[in-house]
Structure formats: C-alpha cells, structure tokens
Design an enzyme around this catalytic site. Sequence first.
Site, PDB file in Angstrom:
ATOM      1  N   GLU A  67      40.620  51.949  38.232  1.00 12.10           N
ATOM      2  CA  GLU A  67      40.252  50.874  37.340  1.00 12.10           C
ATOM      3  C   GLU A  67      39.091  50.094  37.882  1.00 12.10           C
ATOM      4  O   GLU A  67      39.280  49.319  38.865  1.00 12.10           O
ATOM      5  CB  GLU A  67      41.410  50.298  36.632  1.00 12.10           C
ATOM      6  CG  GLU A  67      40.941  49.481  35.292  1.00 12.10           C
ATOM      7  CD  GLU A  67      40.768  48.019  35.524  1.00 12.10           C
ATOM      8  OE1 GLU A  67      39.657  47.629  35.846  1.00 12.10           O
ATOM      9  OE2 GLU A  67      41.691  47.367  35.719  1.00 12.10           O
ATOM     10  N   CYS A 114      38.490  41.669  34.536  1.00 12.77           N
ATOM     11  CA  CYS A 114      38.141  42.931  34.031  1.00 12.77           C
ATOM     12  C   CYS A 114      37.844  43.043  32.665  1.00 12.77           C
ATOM     13  O   CYS A 114      36.984  43.837  32.072  1.00 12.77           O
ATOM     14  CB  CYS A 114      39.037  44.125  34.511  1.00 12.77           C
ATOM     15  SG  CYS A 114      40.589  43.833  34.342  1.00 12.77           S
TER      16      CYS A 114
END
Lengths: 525, 525
Positions: free
Chosen positions: A265, A302
């Site tokens: 990720e 994020c």
Amino acid sequence: MTLTGELFIGAERVPAATGSMKAFSPATGELIEPEFAFGGPAEVDRALRLADDAYDSYSHTGLAERAAFLDLIADKLEAVKDELATRTSLETGLPAAQFEGEVVRTAAVFRKFATVVRQGRFLQTAIDPAQPDRLPTPRMDHRLQKVALGPVAIFGASNFPISYSVAGGDTASALAAGCPVVVKAHNAHPGASEIQGRVIQEAVAEAGLHPGVFSLVRGPGNEIGEALVDHPLVRAVTFTGSEAGGMALYRRAQRRPDLIPVFTEMTSVNPTFVLPGALAARGAEIGTALVQRGMYNVGQACLKPAILLAVDGPGYAELRDAAAAEVKKWDARPMLTPGIHDTYARSVQRHQDHGATTLGHGAAPAGDTDGQALLLEVTGEQLLAEPTLREEVFGPTLLLVKLTSEKELLEAARAFRGQLSATLHADAADRTTTEQLLPILERRTGRIVFNAFSIPQEISYASTHGGPFPATSDSRFTSVGMGAIERFVRPVTYQNFPDELLPEPLRETNPLDLWRLVDGELTRR
Amino acid sequence: MTLTGELFIGAERVPAATGSMKAFSPATGELIEPEFAFGGPAEVDRALRLADDAYDSYSHTGLAERAAFLDLIADKLEAVKDELATRTSLETGLPAAQFEGEVVRTAAVFRKFATVVRQGRFLQTAIDPAQPDRLPTPRMDHRLQKVALGPVAIFGASNFPISYSVAGGDTASALAAGCPVVVKAHNAHPGASEIQGRVIQEAVAEAGLHPGVFSLVRGPGNEIGEALVDHPLVRAVTFTGSEAGGMALYRRAQRRPDLIPVFTEMTSVNPTFVLPGALAARGAEIGTALVQRGMYNVGQACLKPAILLAVDGPGYAELRDAAAAEVKKWDARPMLTPGIHDTYARSVQRHQDHGATTLGHGAAPAGDTDGQALLLEVTGEQLLAEPTLREEVFGPTLLLVKLTSEKELLEAARAFRGQLSATLHADAADRTTTEQLLPILERRTGRIVFNAFSIPQEISYASTHGGPFPATSDSRFTSVGMGAIERFVRPVTYQNFPDELLPEPLRETNPLDLWRLVDGELTRR
C-alpha cells in the site's frame, strides 16, 4: 515493562547480532534509551523456519481457539495502553492522547477479526454434493474451503506506529487467516514495536500456540528486509509506505524463483472534488474542514485529502480564504523522522518549482525536523500539464486546484493515477456532473466519499483501503477492514473425501454452524 | 459458416495487417484453408481502445442483462456445435466426438456464469449502516461492492481449443465480471478460434452491447502477445500454457510502469499417492485407471496424473503390470503441434537420461507428430535426487515411482513444487499415513482427490483449478469453477452516499434481492 531492545524469535528474546540502534525523539532531536538489537539474515532464517514449523498446527487451530487468541492480544494491548501511548509519543513527537485512541482502536481490530474468525465466512466454504446419477457422467462430492497461505512477512509503516505496525491490521488479519507472522519492526519507533511485540509473544505463549506463530526482527538498512522478502519459506509479504519503498520491495520479490503475493500500500493524494452547487453553498466550511483533516498526524497520513479541485466561481474565494485562515492556525510540528522531513522539504520545493503559489502557511518551524503547514494553489492547466503536481507530498501541505470549467474538472479527474479514496462534495444542483464524475472516480479508487472526508478510516466489513496502482500493488485486495484477511488465504478443494477426513468446516453435519454455499445456494444447514 | 480468417476488432472484421497463416492438420501433416490474418500492435491498440471505451457501459450493465448475454453465447455455441467440433478435430487430430462434448460443457459454463451473475454474490456486497450516535465518533454509512477491473487480455491454451480458448472459462468469467475481453487466438487452432469468436461477436451485437466488449486478435511469434501485455489500457491478463510461456508473459508484465494482475496457469504433475492398504486391495484397478486417465487428450492435459507413487509391496507388481498392459493398448496419436511433439520427445529423453526405465509402451508412431504412449519407472531415491524427474512431461508418458517405505513416500510428497491437484488412494488401514500426508498435500495443491482421479475437472462452485507456484502465478485464485470470476473484480466502498446515487446492488431496499452482509451478518433484506 522494561524495554530490553531484543529481537523476538518465536519465544526467545535475542540480543544484537549485527549492531544496534537507539530510538530518535523528533521533539527533542535526542536519542532515547535503550539500545535496540539488530539482526541479519541468520535471524530472519531462524524466524522463518520457526514460522514454517508453526504453520501446520496454527493454520489448523479451531476457529474458537484462534479467535480466543486474537481476543487475548486485544486484552493485552489495552493493558499496556498508557505505556505504549507514552513511548510512541516519545518516538514520534505526536501527542500521547492520539496514541491512547490508537491503542483502543487497534485492540478493537483484533476483536473484530476474532469475530470474523468465529463467523468463519472467510473460509468461503462451498459444497457441491455428489450426484451419482447425473448424465452423461456422475458428479463426485466436491467441498472447498480457504486455507492459510503460510508464513507472512509484514513491514510496518512509519506513520501509524501502532495501527499499521507490529500489532496493526496486517498482523491481525494474517493471524486471523491462520498464517504465522514475522514482522520487521520500523526503526522509527523501536520501543513502540517492542511493546507490541511483547504483547503478541506473551499471548502466543499463554494461548499454548507454537512459538513460531510470531517473531519480530529489526535490522539496519535494507538488508534485513531483503532477507525477509527473499526467504524461500515466506508465502506472502505486506508493506505500507512510500511508492519508492513499496516498489523496491515488490521488484525484489519478483526476483524470487517462485512467485508469492506481495501486497504493497503505497501512495494516494485522495483528490477532493467540490462541485459548483456545494461550493456556493458551503465553500468556507469545506475549506476549513479540508485543512483540519489534512493536518492530522502532521499530514503524514495515507488518507490525507492532499488535493482539492473546484471550479472558480461562487464560493471558491470563500473556500480558499477559509482554508488559508485555518492553515495559519497550525504550528509547525515535528515530523516522524529526519528523512521524512527532508523528503517533505524537497517535495514542497518541487511543487513550488512547478509554479504552485502559496495561499497561506502556519508558524515557521522551530526544530530541525518540524514540518510547516502550507496551503498551495495551482490552476487546472498546471495540474494537467505537470504530473508531479498530482503526486503525493507526504506532510502538512495541501494543494488547491482552481479550474475553469466542469469539463476541465472531469479532465483533471481522469488524469489521476489510482487512489485509495476520492471525495465528492456535491448538491442536488450538481447532479449531472456528479453522474459524469462517479464512473471516473470508480475506475481510479477503492473508496468514494460523498459530502464528507475520507479520514479517519472506518474499520469494518464494508471498508476498502486499497485501489488501483500505485495506491496498491493489487487493487483486488484491501489492507484495512475485515476483507483484509482475504490476502492471506487460498482455496483448496477436497474431492470425494470420506466425512471423517474432511476439515471440520466442511463436514456433512456443519458442526461449526457456518454459512456454506451448498449446490450454489447459501445455507446454514 | 464460411471461415474468412479475419481478425475481430469489436464489430469489425479486419483483414491481415502483417501477414497470415494457415492451420496445420496434425493428422495429415498438411496445411488447411483459409488464410488467417495476422495483426500487430496497431490492431491490439484498436481493440484495447474499443474495450476501454466499452468498459463504462458494459461494467454497469444490469445483472439480468449481463446474464442474458452469457446465455445467448451459450445458445449460439450450441448452435455451431457440429461445425466447431469438426473444425477443431481437423486442427488437433483429436476426435470430433470429444469436441462435441467440449462444446456442450463450454456452453454450460456460460450458463453457469449467467447464474452466478444473476445470484450477484460475486459482488460481495457489504453494508455498514450509519451509527450517528456511536461514541467516541459517529459512523458514516459504508457500502461495498466489487466492480470489474477493466479490459482483460486472454491467452488461450493450445490443448483445449474450446474450453480453455476463445470461448473458454477465462472469457466466460471475465465477461461475467463485467470486463471487456481481448482474446489472442492460439495459432494451433485458428479456425476453431474464429468460429468461437464469431459466436461472441454476434452475441455482443444481438445483445445491443458496446462492440468493444469483445475482440479477437492473432499474430505471428510473440509480438502480438507482448503488445497485449504491454498495453496501458489492459487491466488484467490470463494465460494457460507452459511454465516457460507463462513466466515469460508474467515477467514481461512486470516491466509495465503500472502493476496489473497476471494469472498464469502453468504446470502440474498431479502426483498420485497409493498407500499400502489401497495398493494391496486394488493395485491392478488403480494401474489400469491411471493409464486410461493419463492418456486422455494424448496426455496433453494440465490434470494428467503424470506421476504415481507407491511403496513396493503387496499390490505394487499388480499395479505396474496392469498399467504396462494398459499402455500397450494405446496407439501413438498426433500431438497438437509439431513443437509440442518435439518438446515431448526431448522431455521423454531427459527422463530416460536421468535413469527412468521403460515398463511398457504403445504402438510405435506412424506420423511425424505422433506421440507414443509410454510408462516409465524410477525409484524414490532417483525421484528425490533429480528435480527434473518431478517435472511435467507434456504428452502421453506416465511415471511410476517405486518407494521403499511410507517414510520415503512422505519425503517424496514434500519434494514436489505447487500442484493443481494431488490424489490419494487409501483404505481404512492407511489412516495414519493418510493423516500425515494430507497436510503435506494441502500445502502444495489446490485440490486433493480421494480414491478417484482428478480428471475430468468438475466445473462448479466448489471447484479449484489453481494452486501454489508453479501451478499458477497466484494460488489465491482459480481459473476453473465459479470462483474464477474473482480474478476480475475489486472492491469499491461508497461512503455516505445518498441512496439514489448508489449502485443498484447497494440500495437500501435491496431491489435485486441479493444476499448482502449487513453489519456483519448475511441477510437478504
């Protein structure tokens, strides 16, 4: 507990083999005791042999037993809440109160995965009973369940030292799947890592599981990570971090003689689109909220709404002014590591070199690693012409994009690479553009948020924390939410088996009371 | 229908751009009319632009509409059954009757995927309703469904020119998922490919779908395949074939600037373990059945039980003698292509060079590409010492492994790489070894068969045609069975959406009557 700085290889606590380090306090710029041991390929090898040895028994634990183990980790995490939050604060420069909340949420994640394990739906059991009289050929009995992949190597993130670290969602979901875990501790928070590792190591022992179910290693540079990714016994890898780091790891794994799943990720700017109706109705409100969400964790998230796009018109000035006023209120705060601070400074400079103008900023930095809050602006033309303006700046900078038309807004939406999330602020009057924009966003993202912001992340059954590349290496999976377990299991079909040799979830009497797909229909019988 | 040899780019039929070829008849060694057009990167680009253009509408077709399209393809396949079977027989040297069955089964697969689409479970819908009063923070409404990845490039296999080719399971499952498809026709059966392509092209038109939903390209050498794998608009790739071919494709895709899923189904020897009790009770029966299954399709099958392992003792001689007697009955038959025949000859020679002895063989080859049936034997010691003896020989050769003990049998089981299937013949007296062997097999395979053979493959909900590397590139997926659709979808979460903007499967009233996960519980409300 007293931190000892050792590595955890199964039940053993192992001193330094290849050097050591101290933690760094971003708030004071000083090093913190104790020494934390470094291991190397030999420690990785020991950890993985143990993990491989643990696989047969751990992957076949009963669902109730495995769930109880996850609950035990949750209890133990909560028991060290204050200590873990204090140490994490020391190692990050972020407030302890934030980490108290993070411990509570992380414990909740383990409990949720315990529920997932008890429910057993992740086994995806399917039964096609024998049809001995079928023509032209009889059908044999076929029964399918998912089984655990094997030992998983987990690379924790720097920015959420609990929820994406040693006891984070990757570890919770891999353990829930039945996979032994070897975690590489992030060197930005070694003490927080040790406390979490101790919790899991103790839980493994108390639950009477094979000690190889969990190990925690640490090392300098890339060597230990490469040893993990290269190891023949590793069956899957997960990583959360930068695109450069994630891709290096991914490329490294591609050099293995065998192929294993590597879920990374990586990067996302989580574009926020404000359509004209919403802009006119509540531009100022959106501008303020954007900065408040964007500054969370010093912008090191994020899901930071890094880029907001709106057509210049009624409400735009109000949004811009409110955001500029809000950003002034945010002090410069220490970033997670000196390296992250340096990258942040370079990324801001790069944006400015590409013509981004400054709309406002927070107080000037006091310490060397402080990140200054910043609000930049570019035109749609600039954004479309320069790909780097669409890339992530990891830190407390937000970018407004002033567009000339809804057509340009749609064009800008199409220009983005894959994203973890996208957000749409729209009113009823924006219906036409909304309907044009939604399919564009759906193709590019794992989550679409309507009239809200995507941060904080909800951790539940309908959560997706994933998306097309480069948000992740495989858009078919999520690393947050109950679906995260799917990264770690694969189907096995048992054909023509006598009942007593079948795994318990597949036996004729359905002893675990599972939902099963029998002849294509969901049933609990 | 009259074969024209054209490429199908959406609704268009396109003549040769870069040369042409004729089909080869393995039975006669002659070339067959007509000329089949070659395309190149330009045709691939046109096909993918069309596919990308079709994505938005096709991926959002209603479930009923998409299911009807799949049923229409099934009807149309059945309507060309005789013609397709005849042409395929001509291009493969295999009996037309076999292909009549294959057409029927392939049509059934499209109908089964139509059912999967109507059931809608592949959408994996999950709803976490809003909890406005939750503490410490309210929960917003979250709704998840799976969406189609985008255009898929499909490489058909040589060995099953219908069920693993243009209208094979990959195409059926990708279309079911909502993905437009570009198929690269295998040059071993261009006529069979054209007939299948025509069927799908016509179904797209009759169903009123965007013509870009389906294209069929063909080219010389690797260039066209590389153009497909490299194309920026491709969102997933599937391949069935050799390990060398699959890995070349996989490695090629890894050079893309973005990452996309590449599912390759490659190689498997499907080891068959006969335990002492079963061996003593029915060694001869197992030996005969082994050869009968192993010779299917001239041994050119991914599920061929290539290697049988048993401990020398009561029943072993009977098994060996029965297998040797049976193999003598099998004539040499034409293999699929001259290249496959050459590789077969080399692989047999390699086994013999490594000490495999011949127990029996069928009649000598008459034609240049005929593959001779062959039964070889090695000891367990040889198998363990020489990895190539554990590798696939693609063609009508079977290998018996004579072991000295059950301990050596378990050791041999551990020596195999990942497999599509493994088979266990065991009686009640074999219970202890069975329980030791099963976890070893479970780690290495996607399917375990008990007291039966793994071929033919059942295509249903509980089917797995997958397994750890090198059986496939990703053991978490299957290419056969209803689960094959999961390769082509990814989760998207819709957060805080007004009901009227939600996709139909997620709307509050559940208008499609789907099973949905609401607050973690399966329900149909």
